[in-house]
Design a protein around this motif. Structure first.
Motif, PDB file in Angstrom:
ATOM      1  N   HIS A 150      41.740  44.168  41.003  1.00 37.95           N
ATOM      2  CA  HIS A 150      42.329  44.300  39.672  1.00 37.95           C
ATOM      3  C   HIS A 150      41.896  45.607  38.994  1.00 37.95           C
ATOM      4  CE1 HIS A 150      43.664  43.436  35.629  1.00 37.95           C
ATOM      5  NE2 HIS A 150      42.431  43.634  35.209  1.00 37.95           N
ATOM      6  N   VAL A 151      40.608  45.903  39.051  1.00 39.17           N
ATOM      7  CA  VAL A 151      40.109  47.114  38.388  1.00 39.17           C
ATOM      8  C   VAL A 151      40.693  48.364  39.051  1.00 39.17           C
ATOM      9  CG1 VAL A 151      38.022  48.455  37.886  1.00 39.17           C
ATOM     10  CG2 VAL A 151      38.053  46.007  37.456  1.00 39.17           C
ATOM     11  N   ALA A 152      40.780  48.371  40.365  1.00 41.91           N
ATOM     12  CA  ALA A 152      41.360  49.523  41.065  1.00 41.91           C
ATOM     13  C   ALA A 152      42.832  49.702  40.680  1.00 41.91           C
ATOM     14  CB  ALA A 152      41.211  49.347  42.573  1.00 41.91           C
ATOM     15  N   GLU A 153      43.583  48.605  40.670  1.00 42.00           N
ATOM     16  CA  GLU A 153      45.002  48.684  40.297  1.00 42.00           C
ATOM     17  C   GLU A 153      45.167  49.088  38.834  1.00 42.00           C
ATOM     18  OE1 GLU A 153      47.506  45.362  41.257  1.00 42.00           O
ATOM     19  OE2 GLU A 153      47.085  45.514  43.409  1.00 42.00           O
ATOM     20  N   LYS A 204      54.077  47.854  41.317  1.00 42.36           N
ATOM     21  CA  LYS A 204      54.942  47.116  40.394  1.00 42.36           C
ATOM     22  C   LYS A 204      54.400  45.706  40.185  1.00 42.36           C
ATOM     23  CE  LYS A 204      58.104  50.378  40.369  1.00 42.36           C
ATOM     24  NZ  LYS A 204      57.787  51.510  39.559  1.00 42.36           N
ATOM     25  N   ARG A 205      54.156  45.352  38.950  1.00 45.68           N
ATOM     26  CA  ARG A 205      53.735  44.003  38.579  1.00 45.68           C
ATOM     27  C   ARG A 205      54.536  43.595  37.353  1.00 45.68           C
ATOM     28  NH1 ARG A 205      51.236  42.715  42.871  1.00 45.68           N
ATOM     29  NH2 ARG A 205      49.212  43.614  43.272  1.00 45.68           N
ATOM     30  N   GLN A 239      49.207  37.874  38.555  1.00 45.18           N
ATOM     31  CA  GLN A 239      47.994  37.285  39.124  1.00 45.18           C
ATOM     32  C   GLN A 239      47.687  37.801  40.535  1.00 45.18           C
ATOM     33  OE1 GLN A 239      45.562  35.537  37.813  1.00 45.18           O
ATOM     34  NE2 GLN A 239      46.559  35.545  35.828  1.00 45.18           N
ATOM     35  N   ARG A 240      48.673  38.374  41.212  1.00 42.27           N
ATOM     36  CA  ARG A 240      48.429  38.936  42.543  1.00 42.27           C
ATOM     37  C   ARG A 240      47.411  40.065  42.498  1.00 42.27           C
ATOM     38  NH1 ARG A 240      53.779  40.876  44.632  1.00 42.27           N
ATOM     39  NH2 ARG A 240      52.461  41.685  46.284  1.00 42.27           N
ATOM     40  N   SER A 241      47.269  40.702  41.329  1.00 41.84           N
ATOM     41  CA  SER A 241      46.296  41.786  41.221  1.00 41.84           C
ATOM     42  C   SER A 241      44.862  41.251  41.227  1.00 41.84           C
ATOM     43  CB  SER A 241      46.538  42.617  39.957  1.00 41.84           C
ATOM     44  OG  SER A 241      46.118  41.940  38.792  1.00 41.84           O
ATOM     45  N   PHE A 242      44.682  39.941  41.148  1.00 40.49           N
ATOM     46  CA  PHE A 242      43.353  39.325  41.112  1.00 40.49           C
ATOM     47  C   PHE A 242      42.980  38.614  42.418  1.00 40.49           C
ATOM     48  CE2 PHE A 242      44.016  39.750  36.541  1.00 40.49           C
ATOM     49  CZ  PHE A 242      42.758  40.150  36.123  1.00 40.49           C
ATOM     50  N   ARG A 243      43.719  38.859  43.483  1.00 38.26           N
ATOM     51  CA  ARG A 243      43.342  38.249  44.767  1.00 38.26           C
ATOM     52  C   ARG A 243      43.821  39.134  45.913  1.00 38.26           C
ATOM     53  NH1 ARG A 243      47.534  35.006  42.894  1.00 38.26           N
ATOM     54  NH2 ARG A 243      49.390  35.070  44.192  1.00 38.26           N
ATOM     55  N   LEU A 244      43.038  39.104  46.976  1.00 34.58           N
ATOM     56  CA  LEU A 244      43.436  39.862  48.158  1.00 34.58           C
ATOM     57  C   LEU A 244      44.542  39.115  48.866  1.00 34.58           C
ATOM     58  CD1 LEU A 244      40.054  41.153  49.621  1.00 34.58           C
ATOM     59  CD2 LEU A 244      41.436  42.031  47.733  1.00 34.58           C
TER      60      LEU A 244
END
Length: 188
Positions: free
Chosen positions: A57-60, A77-78, A84-89
């Protein structure tokens, strides 16, 4: 703060801001020391947050802010349906690959901040309900915001890591120093 931020050269505001951001990035990175991808993805508290998810998340988020400052389309694109995909691999991602991605974003941030003519230069914020209409922000604000965002999530990561195995930020700083000493001693 378990690490010291060295004083910048007199009047080097960019260097100071970049140094403070890097210290916060280091705190987040250290929370992953010695963990498997599985352990880094675990959620040992009531929160949905995991260490690997916070890292991603922080990198994105940093890359998104760079895209805004460059006034280029978003690299990732989010929207509300997949935020929430930005918070999980996801499949194909690992802690190592996200750390490498974060390092590339950090390098781009440094190059960009060192290249802008002035920290007073501004960029427009997109239209969104959480931004004022026709808002513009300075490069200085961008750096302060990145420090704030990274520090906030590094604090979350400290709590998650301590919940996983009891290791605190101070212990992880010592472990990182020991790893670096060993690597230096072996020539790696």
């Amino acid at each position: 703060m378990p690490t010291h931020v060295p004083a910048e050269a007199h009047g080097d505001e960019r260097g100071a801001l970049l140094a403070f951001l890097e210290v916060q990035r280091g705190g987040l990175r250290r929370t992953l020391l010695g963990l498997t991808d599985e352990a880094a993805a675990s959620r040992p508290s009531a929160s949905e947050l995991s260490l690997s998810g916070l890292l991603k998340h922080v990198a994105e988020a940093e890359l998104n802010w760079l895209d805004l400052a460059h006034q280029r389309p978003s690299s990732i694109k989010r929207d509300p349906s997949d935020w929430q995909r930005s918070f999980r691999l996801e499949e194909g991602e690992s802690v190592a690959s996200v750390l490498a991605f974060y390092d590339r974003v950090a390098q781009e941030t440094e190059k960009f901040i060192r290249s802008v003519p002035s920290l007073d230069d501004t960029f427009p914020l997109p239209e969104a309900p959480w931004f004022p209409p026709n808002a513009r922000q300075s490069m200085r604000w961008l750096m302060l915001h990145l420090i704030e965002e990274t520090a906030r999530h590094a604090g979350h990561a400290d709590i998650i890591r301590e919940s996983l195995d009891g290791k605190t930020a101070f212990v992880l700083v010592d472990e990182e120093r020991e790893l670096l000493r060993k690597e230096a001693g072996t020539g790696q």
